[in-house]
Enzyme design. Structure first.
Site, short mmCIF file in Angstrom:
data_model
loop_
_atom_site.label_atom_id
_atom_site.label_comp_id
_atom_site.label_asym_id
_atom_site.label_seq_id
_atom_site.Cartn_x
_atom_site.Cartn_y
_atom_site.Cartn_z
N HIS A 203 35.90 15.72 -11.74
CA HIS A 203 35.66 17.17 -11.91
C HIS A 203 35.12 17.85 -10.66
N GLY B 271 36.54 17.22 -7.66
CA GLY B 271 37.68 17.28 -6.74
C GLY B 271 38.41 18.60 -6.85
N GLY C 244 40.33 18.61 -10.42
CA GLY C 244 39.38 18.52 -11.53
C GLY C 244 38.51 19.76 -11.62
N SER D 30 51.84 11.86 -9.21
CA SER D 30 52.19 12.60 -7.99
C SER D 30 53.70 12.51 -7.79
N SER D 31 54.25 13.53 -7.12
CA SER D 31 55.70 13.54 -6.90
C SER D 31 56.18 12.40 -5.99
N CYS D 32 55.23 11.70 -5.34
CA CYS D 32 55.64 10.59 -4.47
C CYS D 32 56.06 9.36 -5.25
N TYR E 48 50.29 3.81 -3.09
CA TYR E 48 49.76 4.87 -3.98
C TYR E 48 50.77 5.16 -5.09
N LYS F 123 50.46 4.96 -9.24
CA LYS F 123 50.74 6.10 -10.13
C LYS F 123 51.83 5.75 -11.14
N THR G 217 53.55 18.36 -7.66
CA THR G 217 54.01 18.41 -6.28
C THR G 217 52.79 18.51 -5.37
N ASN G 218 52.98 18.74 -4.06
CA ASN G 218 51.84 18.89 -3.14
C ASN G 218 51.02 20.12 -3.55
N HIS H 192 45.84 16.39 3.34
CA HIS H 192 47.26 16.75 3.24
C HIS H 192 47.57 17.84 4.28
N ARG I 9 43.38 23.69 11.50
CA ARG I 9 43.82 23.67 12.91
C ARG I 9 44.11 25.07 13.43
N TRP J 98 51.78 17.36 13.27
CA TRP J 98 52.32 16.01 13.17
C TRP J 98 53.80 16.04 12.83
N ARG K 236 58.81 20.41 1.98
CA ARG K 236 57.81 20.18 0.94
C ARG K 236 57.69 21.41 0.05
N1 LIG Z 1 46.00 17.11 -3.77
C1 LIG Z 1 47.29 16.98 -3.95
O1 LIG Z 1 48.11 17.55 -3.17
C2 LIG Z 1 47.83 16.20 -5.10
C3 LIG Z 1 47.02 15.55 -6.01
N2 LIG Z 1 47.56 14.82 -7.03
C4 LIG Z 1 46.73 14.12 -8.01
O2 LIG Z 1 45.78 15.00 -8.60
C5 LIG Z 1 44.58 14.28 -8.90
C6 LIG Z 1 43.41 15.00 -8.27
O3 LIG Z 1 43.60 15.12 -6.86
P1 LIG Z 1 42.65 16.02 -5.96
O4 LIG Z 1 41.78 16.85 -6.82
O5 LIG Z 1 43.49 16.65 -4.93
O6 LIG Z 1 41.76 14.91 -5.23
P2 LIG Z 1 40.27 15.03 -4.68
O7 LIG Z 1 40.14 14.01 -3.61
O8 LIG Z 1 39.95 16.44 -4.37
O9 LIG Z 1 39.37 14.60 -5.92
C7 LIG Z 1 39.40 13.32 -6.42
C8 LIG Z 1 38.22 13.10 -7.33
O10 LIG Z 1 38.24 11.75 -7.77
C9 LIG Z 1 36.93 11.29 -7.80
N3 LIG Z 1 36.87 9.85 -7.52
C10 LIG Z 1 37.54 9.18 -6.56
N4 LIG Z 1 37.18 7.88 -6.60
C11 LIG Z 1 36.28 7.74 -7.60
C12 LIG Z 1 35.55 6.66 -8.13
N5 LIG Z 1 35.66 5.41 -7.64
N6 LIG Z 1 34.69 6.90 -9.15
C13 LIG Z 1 34.55 8.14 -9.65
N7 LIG Z 1 35.24 9.21 -9.22
C14 LIG Z 1 36.09 9.01 -8.19
C15 LIG Z 1 36.14 12.05 -6.74
O11 LIG Z 1 34.81 12.16 -7.18
P3 LIG Z 1 33.56 12.66 -6.25
O12 LIG Z 1 33.96 14.00 -5.72
O13 LIG Z 1 32.42 12.73 -7.20
O14 LIG Z 1 33.42 11.62 -5.17
C16 LIG Z 1 36.88 13.39 -6.71
O15 LIG Z 1 36.22 14.33 -7.48
C17 LIG Z 1 44.79 12.85 -8.39
O16 LIG Z 1 45.22 12.04 -9.43
C18 LIG Z 1 45.91 13.01 -7.38
O17 LIG Z 1 46.64 11.83 -7.23
C19 LIG Z 1 48.92 14.72 -7.18
C20 LIG Z 1 49.77 15.34 -6.31
C21 LIG Z 1 49.31 16.13 -5.20
C1 LIG Z 2 50.93 14.83 -2.18
C2 LIG Z 2 51.55 13.74 -1.37
O1 LIG Z 2 50.98 13.74 -0.08
C3 LIG Z 2 51.42 12.72 0.82
O2 LIG Z 2 52.75 12.83 1.15
P1 LIG Z 2 53.27 13.92 2.15
O3 LIG Z 2 53.79 15.08 1.40
O4 LIG Z 2 54.21 13.29 3.11
O5 LIG Z 2 51.90 14.27 2.89
P2 LIG Z 2 51.21 15.30 3.83
O6 LIG Z 2 50.83 16.52 3.10
O7 LIG Z 2 50.11 14.55 4.49
O8 LIG Z 2 52.30 15.62 4.98
C4 LIG Z 2 53.44 16.38 4.75
C5 LIG Z 2 54.21 16.59 6.03
O9 LIG Z 2 53.44 17.42 6.90
C6 LIG Z 2 53.43 16.87 8.21
N1 LIG Z 2 52.22 17.32 8.93
C7 LIG Z 2 52.23 18.12 10.04
N2 LIG Z 2 50.99 18.27 10.51
C8 LIG Z 2 50.17 17.58 9.66
C9 LIG Z 2 48.77 17.40 9.64
O10 LIG Z 2 48.02 17.85 10.49
N3 LIG Z 2 48.27 16.65 8.60
C10 LIG Z 2 49.08 16.11 7.63
N4 LIG Z 2 48.52 15.40 6.62
N5 LIG Z 2 50.43 16.26 7.66
C11 LIG Z 2 50.96 16.99 8.66
C12 LIG Z 2 53.50 15.38 7.96
O11 LIG Z 2 53.91 14.68 9.12
C13 LIG Z 2 54.53 15.33 6.83
O12 LIG Z 2 55.82 15.41 7.34
C14 LIG Z 2 51.22 11.38 0.31
O13 LIG Z 2 49.92 11.03 0.51
C15 LIG Z 2 51.65 11.21 -1.11
O14 LIG Z 2 51.05 10.12 -1.63
C16 LIG Z 2 51.44 12.41 -1.99
O15 LIG Z 2 51.30 12.30 -3.18
#
Ligand SMILES: NC(=O)C1=CN([C@@H]2O[C@H](COP(=O)(O)OP(=O)(O)OC[C@H]3O[C@@H](n4cnc5c(N)ncnc54)[C@H](OP(=O)(O)O)[C@@H]3O)[C@@H](O)[C@H]2O)C=CC1
Ligand SMILES: C[C@H]1O[C@H](OP(=O)(O)OP(=O)(O)OC[C@H]2O[C@@H](n3cnc4c(=O)[nH]c(N)nc43)[C@H](O)[C@@H]2O)[C@@H](O)[C@@H](O)C1=O
Length: 324
Positions: free
Chosen positions: A21, A23, A26, A117-119, A146, A150, A174-175, A189, A197, A212, A219
């Protein structure tokens, strides 16, 4: 098959445990549920409850006995973090998921939403990617560990449905981006990395920035408030064993996204590309027709969402979470 689940509004009085919650996702789900009058939300920081500690998770679940669970806790990161720490992404995510879902099963949790996740889809899946593409080809190597975790989560939801008749579901976002994102330069991400940046470059009056990869991968990006809304919609309207894609149905190249971020931050210098960094999968565009059939479509446009996120980032400055 499940035991005759009828889509219905969530009970606002029922205890709901949102794992993760604090994150980005959450916290957005927490805000959305609070905004809809849910009165009994439960969460725990990882420092208080480590979800890889199986005994502690069972104790927590037995103490709170939630009726609903949203599983948004995971080890999450961008392409470089996934590529550098595959063991952690596999092992920690498997442990977190298995512990939370096993403990939820022990308490007979009525509705559980697992976030994947879409990956999970093959690197070269036909675009837009339909849910049926799952397990039809090889994964993208930068995030295969990862993705396998999932995929195991989706299977655990399906197995729980089949064996125990509980109407649990999975959503594949998705992302995502928005307030509360991880802005760590190496761990994040792409969108938060670009916002940081370009914002720093604009403030420091730099002539150029270097991103990068090649800039050519495509995406799709969904604002986290839309994501939270979609999760609640699915909990109230969807029941089925198959995971549901959650996205906008629109994508763009990373170079185009970088242009939008430059515009949103006011940066007017040049952009270079570091091709020694990985591109990842060439395209990841979700087919969102199943979600549309369930009655939900995204509302927040990318320009609007980006502008709001840049504003949020500037307000929150140095106090941001950085998950390496
Ligand atoms: N961000 C994205 O682009 C995407 C995210 N998702 C999925 O959405 C979900 C949430 O992602 P997002 O909110 O971005 O991630 P965040 O990194 O922002 O949040 C993840 C949360 O998980 C908690 N957590 C991690 N490890 C532990 C642990 N060992 N014990 C307890 N809590 C833990 C953290 O808690 P605390 O803060 O207390 O440390 C944090 O609140 C995930 O399942 C992710 O795979 C899917 C696709 C894309
Ligand atoms: C949500 C998804 O997220 C991940 O997959 P991804 O989409 O490839 O991830 P990304 O967001 O990090 O990058 C997207 C693109 O962007 C380019 N890029 C440019 N400049 C930066 C840069 O500065 N940082 C990052 N991170 N990427 C960069 C990078 O090179 C790539 O081409 C997985 O973790 C996967 O597990 C998952 O679930």
């Amino acid at each position: 098959m499940t035991d005759g689940f009828t889509p219905q509004p969530l009970d606002r009085e029922a205890t709901t445990y949102i794992a993760g919650h604090r994150g980005m996702v959450g916290s957005a789900i927490w805000r959305a549920m609070e905004g809809r009058g849910h009165r009994s939300l439960v969460g725990a920081a990882s420092s208080d409850l480590d979800l890889t500690d199986r005994g502690a998770v069972f104790d927590f679940m037995a103490q709170h006995k939630p009726r609903y669970v949203v599983l948004a806790a995971a080890k999450v990161g961008g392409i470089l973090a996934n590529n550098t720490y595959p063991h952690d992404f596999l092992s920690k995510n498997l442990q977190i998921q298995v512990n939370v879902m096993d403990a939820a099963l022990e308490q007979g949790v009525e509705r559980l939403l697992f976030l994947g996740s879409s990956c999970i889809y093959p690197k070269l899946a036909e675009q837009p990617i339909h849910e049926d593409s799952l397990l039809t080809g090889h994964l993208e190597p930068t995030n295969d560990a990862y993705a396998i975790a999932k995929i195991a989560g989706i299977l655990q939801v399906q197995a729980t449905r089949r064996q125990h008749g509980l109407p649990w579901i999975s959503a594949m976002p998705t992302n995502l981006y928005g307030p509360g994102d991880n802005f760590s330069p190496t761990g994040s991400h792409v969108l938060p990395a670009l916002i940081r940046r370009y914002d720093e470059a604009q403030r420091d009056e730099l002539d150029s920035v270097t991103n990068w990869g090649s800039g050519t991968p495509r995406r799709e990006f969904l604002h986290v408030d839309d994501m939270a809304d979609a999760c609640l919609h699915l909990l109230e309207h969807y029941d089925g064993p198959q995971q549901v894609n959650v996205g906008t149905g629109k994508d763009a190249t990373i170079a185009e996204i970088a242009g939008l971020v430059a515009e949103a931050t006011g940066f007017q210098g040049e952009t270079h590309w570091d091709t020694s960094k990985p591109d990842g999968t060439p395209q990841k565009l979700l087919d969102v027709s199943k979600l549309a059939e369930a009655g939900w479509t995204s509302r927040i446009g990318l320009r609007e969402g980006l502008a709001a996120t840049v504003e949020w980032y500037r307000e929150h400055g140095d106090s941001l979470r950085e998950v390496g």
